[in-house]
Design an enzyme around this catalytic site. Structure first.
Site, PDB file in Angstrom:
ATOM      1  N   SER A  79      -6.266   3.236   4.245  1.00  8.74           N
ATOM      2  CA  SER A  79      -5.649   2.487   3.145  1.00  8.74           C
ATOM      3  C   SER A  79      -6.714   1.846   2.259  1.00  8.74           C
ATOM      4  CB  SER A  79      -4.691   1.428   3.683  1.00  8.74           C
ATOM      5  OG  SER A  79      -3.768   1.028   2.699  1.00  8.74           O
TER       6      SER A  79
ATOM      7  N   LYS B 145       0.070   3.729  -2.742  1.00  8.32           N
ATOM      8  CA  LYS B 145      -0.914   4.811  -2.617  1.00  8.32           C
ATOM      9  C   LYS B 145      -0.258   6.183  -2.473  1.00  8.32           C
ATOM     10  CE  LYS B 145      -4.609   1.953  -0.632  1.00  8.32           C
ATOM     11  NZ  LYS B 145      -3.967   0.650  -0.420  1.00  8.32           N
TER      12      LYS B 145
ATOM     13  N   SER C 176       0.796  -1.233   0.000  1.00  4.85           N
ATOM     14  CA  SER C 176       0.000   0.000   0.000  1.00  4.85           C
ATOM     15  C   SER C 176       0.823   1.274   0.000  1.00  4.85           C
ATOM     16  CB  SER C 176      -0.966   0.010   1.180  1.00  4.85           C
ATOM     17  OG  SER C 176      -2.054  -0.845   0.931  1.00  4.85           O
TER      18      SER C 176
END
Length: 538
Positions: free
Chosen positions: A335, A90, A87
Site C-alpha cells: 500500500s 489505489k 487505500s
C-alpha cells in the site's frame, strides 16, 4: 492519517436471535447459518448481523457482494453511499495505470550534457533527469556515476542540474495532514527522488538509533543512505539497563534537520524509523553527487534543481526501472502511497504532455474508469493513494471495476498484486498477511485493504465453498472503535464459508480478543495501513 467507520442496518428485526448476535471470544468462528428457516441462503441476514456489531454504532457502511461472472448482486447496503475509501483508492489508480501506461512501462533516470569534452573534463553542466521513478535506490545512482567515471570523465566544470520537470512542483496532495509531514507514508512527490530500501519508500531516509556503551553516553545514530542532505539533531541520551526506551525520531518542519530525542537503555534494541526529506529532488542530487565523488568525478559548480534538460543534450548514462507489472507488487502489497502518486502524475503527463500534475492525472484516471463502467461523476478522487480525506467512493463502483478488470489483458498481473489473506510472505500476503488465518478465506481472498482514522475498507475477490468467485466491497466510516477490521474479516470469511444455498455466519472477533492480540491482524489498531507502521507488524 487513515481512520475507521460504523453503521447499523434496518433489516435486523424479528429474525435476529440473541444467539446470532453472540461474539466469539477468540478468533473468527463459524456460527449457525443465518436465515435457515427461509427459502433464501440467509446471506443478507448474516452480513446485516455482522454490520450490527456494537463497534459500528453511530457509523455508516457501503457494502456490496456480487457474483463475479454474472454480476448478480447477492448483498447490498447503501450501494451508492459515497464514503472515504482510504487505500482502496489505489484500486482505481493501479487499474488505470495498467491500462494507460501499460504493464511494460518503465521509468527512466538518465544523465545528459550539452558540455564539450576536453580529455577527462566536461566543460559545462551535467544534467540528472528523472521521469518519476519511485523505486530508484542509492545503488542505482551509484551505477550511473560509475558509468560516467568508466567513460573517462574525471571533472565537470559546470553545475549539477537536477531535472525534475517531468512533474509539477506541488509536493503534497490535497488535504494531507500537516502532522504527517515527517511520516514516510506521506513523503513529498518529485520526478526525481531516492528510495532507501527495497520496500521502495521513496523520498525517505532510514534513521537507526542504538544505545551508547554506558549510561550518560550519546546514542549512536546511522542514516541510510549515507548522506549529508539531512542533519541529525541528537538530543537523546543513554540510560541504565532496564530504563525507559522513549526514543522519538522526527524531521523538523520545512527543514532537513531530524531530531532524535528521548532515552534508550544500555543493551536496548535499536530504534529504526523511516523519515521523509524536505525537497526530494535535492536529496537525489546530493546522493548522485556523492556517488560521482566516490568514483573520482568532481563537479566544480553548485547543484541546481527545477531546470529542464536542453533538448540538444546527449546521453551519458541511463537507468531503467522495473516494468510496471513488477512495480505493482511493492505498490499494492505494501500500500505504497508514493507509488500511487507518482503513477498518477505520470498518467497526467502522458495524457497531456504537460508536467505531470494531480489534476491531469485524476482526469486521466477518470477517462479510464468510464471505459470500465465506473461513473467518475459519482465518485470524488483527489489523489492516487487515498491519503486525502476528500476521496469519496461507493462500494458499487468498486464492484464495477473489479468485474471489468477481469476482461483486461493485464488482469493476471493486477490480480497478483493484490494482498492475499494469511500468506506470510510480505510480497504475497502484503497488508493481509496476518488476517483471516485458519479460515476458508486464508490464501483464498485477494483484496485491497484501506485504513485511516475513522475509515476502513476491503475490496476484492473470494471463492465461496462451492468454488464460485465473488466480488465484494466493504467501506466503513465514522466509527469510534479503534478498529473494525474484524468485521470486514467476518464478512469475507462468511462468504468463503458459505454456498449459494446456505450462508454460514461467521462472528467477528471480540474487542477483548483483538486487544489481547495487539490489534486486528496486527494492523496497528486500524488507524493506518499496517504496512505504514515501520517495521510493519502486519
Amino acid at each position: 492519517m487513515s481512520r475507521p467507520v460504523r453503521r447499523v442496518t434496518t433489516r435486523m428485526r424479528h429474525w435476529i436471535l440473541p444467539a446470532v448476535l453472540a461474539v466469539a471470544a477468540a478468533g473468527l468462528s463459524a456460527g449457525s447459518p443465518a436465515g435457515a428457516d427461509s427459502d433464501r441462503s440467509g446471506l443478507p441476514e448474516a452480513i446485516d448481523t455482522i454490520l450490527g456489531d456494537p463497534r459500528m454504532e453511530g457509523g455508516v457502511a457501503s457494502v456490496v457482494v456480487a457474483d463475479s461472472a454474472s454480476g448478480d448482486v447477492l448483498y447490498q447496503h447503501r450501494t451508492s453511499g459515497r464514503l472515504m475509501p482510504a487505500s482502496n483508492t489505489k484500486l482505481l489508480t493501479s487499474a488505470a495505470a495498467m491500462e494507460l501506461l501499460g504493464p511494460d512501462h518503465r521509468f527512466t533516470t538518465d544523465v545528459r550534457t550539452t558540455a564539450q569534452r576536453r580529455g577527462s573534463e566536461l566543460r559545462g553542466d551535467l544534467y540528472l533527469r528523472g521521469t518519476g521513478d519511485p523505486t530508484t535506490l542509492a545503488k542505482d545512482y551509484d551505477q550511473l556515476a560509475a558509468k560516467i567515471a568508466d567513460s573517462g570523465i574525471k571533472r565537470v566544470s559546470g553545475r549539477l542540474v537536477a531535472d525534475d520537470t517531468r512533474f509539477d512542483d506541488k509536493r503534497i496532495g490535497d488535504t494531507w495532514g500537516g502532522d504527517d509531514e515527517s511520516s514516510y507514508y506521506a513523503a513529498q512527490i518529485s520526478a526525481l527522488s531516492v528510495a532507501p530500501d527495497t520496500d521502495y519508500d521513496t523520498g525517505t531516509v532510514i534513521v537507526e538509533v542504538e544505545p551508547g556503551a554506558r549510561a550518560g553516553a550519546k546514542p549512536r545514530v546511522r542514516v541510510t543512505p549515507e548522506t549529508d542532505y539531512v542533519d541529525i539533531d541528537l538530543r537523546a541520551t543513554t540510560v541504565a539497563q532496564g530504563g525507559a526506551d522513549t526514543v522519538a525520531v522526527e524531521r523538523q518542519h520545512g527543514k532537513n534537520v531530524i531530531t532524535v530525542s528521548g532515552t534508550v537503555p544500555v543493551g536496548g534494541a535499536t530504534t529504526k524509523e523511516w523519515v521523509t526529506v524536505w525537497e526530494p529532488t535535492g536529496y537525489a542530487a546530493a546522493v548522485f553527487r556523492d556517488a560521482l565523488a566516490a568514483h573520482g568525478v568532481k563537479v566544480s559548480g553548485p547543484t541546481r534543481t527545477g531546470i529542464a534538460t536542453p533538448k540538444t543534450a546527449r546521453g551519458l548514462a541511463t537507468h531503467d526501472s522495473m516494468p510496471l507489472k513488477d512495480l505493482m507488487i511493492p505498490f499494492m502489497k505494501l500500500s505504497n502511497n508514493m507509488h500511487a502518486e507518482s503513477l498518477t502524475k505520470a498518467m497526467g503527463h502522458k495524457a497531456t504532455g504537460r508536467a505531470g500534475s494531480w489534476g491531469d492525472g485524476i482526469t486521466a484516471i477518470g477517462g479510464y474508469l468510464k471505459t470500465a463502467g465506473v461513473d467518475p461523476g459519482k465518485i470524488r478522487q483527489v489523489d492516487g493513494s487515498g491519503l486525502s480525506r476528500k476521496d469519496n467512493v461507493a462500494a458499487e463502483q468498486y464492484i464495477k471495476l473489479l468485474r471489468s478488470a477481469k476482461s483486461e489483458p493485464w488482469f493476471a498481473d493486477w490480480y497478483t498484486s493484490l494482498p492475499v489473506a494469511c500468506d506470510p510472505d510480505k510480497f504475497v500476503g502484503g497488508t493481509l498477511r496476518t488476517r483471516m488465518c485458519g479460515t476458508p478465506a486464508a490464501r483464498n481472498v485477494h483484496a485491497k485493504t484501506g485504513s485511516l482514522t475513522g475509515a476502513s475498507a476491503l475490496s476484492g475477490y473470494v471463492k465461496d465453498k462451492d468454488g464460485r468467485e465473488l466480488v465484494f466491497s466493504i467501506i466503513l466510516n465514522n466509527y469510534l472503535a479503534s478498529s473494525v477490521k474484524a468485521l470486514e474479516d467476518a464478512i469475507v470469511v462468511t462468504l468463503a464459508s458459505s454456498t449459494a444455498d446456505k450462508a454460514v455466519l461467521v462472528t467477528p472477533r471480540s474487542t477483548r480478543a483483538v486487544e489481547r492480540d495487539g490489534g486486528d491482524g496486527g494492523d496497528g489498531g486500524g488507524e493506518v495501513e499496517c504496512s505504514w507502521r515501520k517495521p510493519a507488524r502486519c
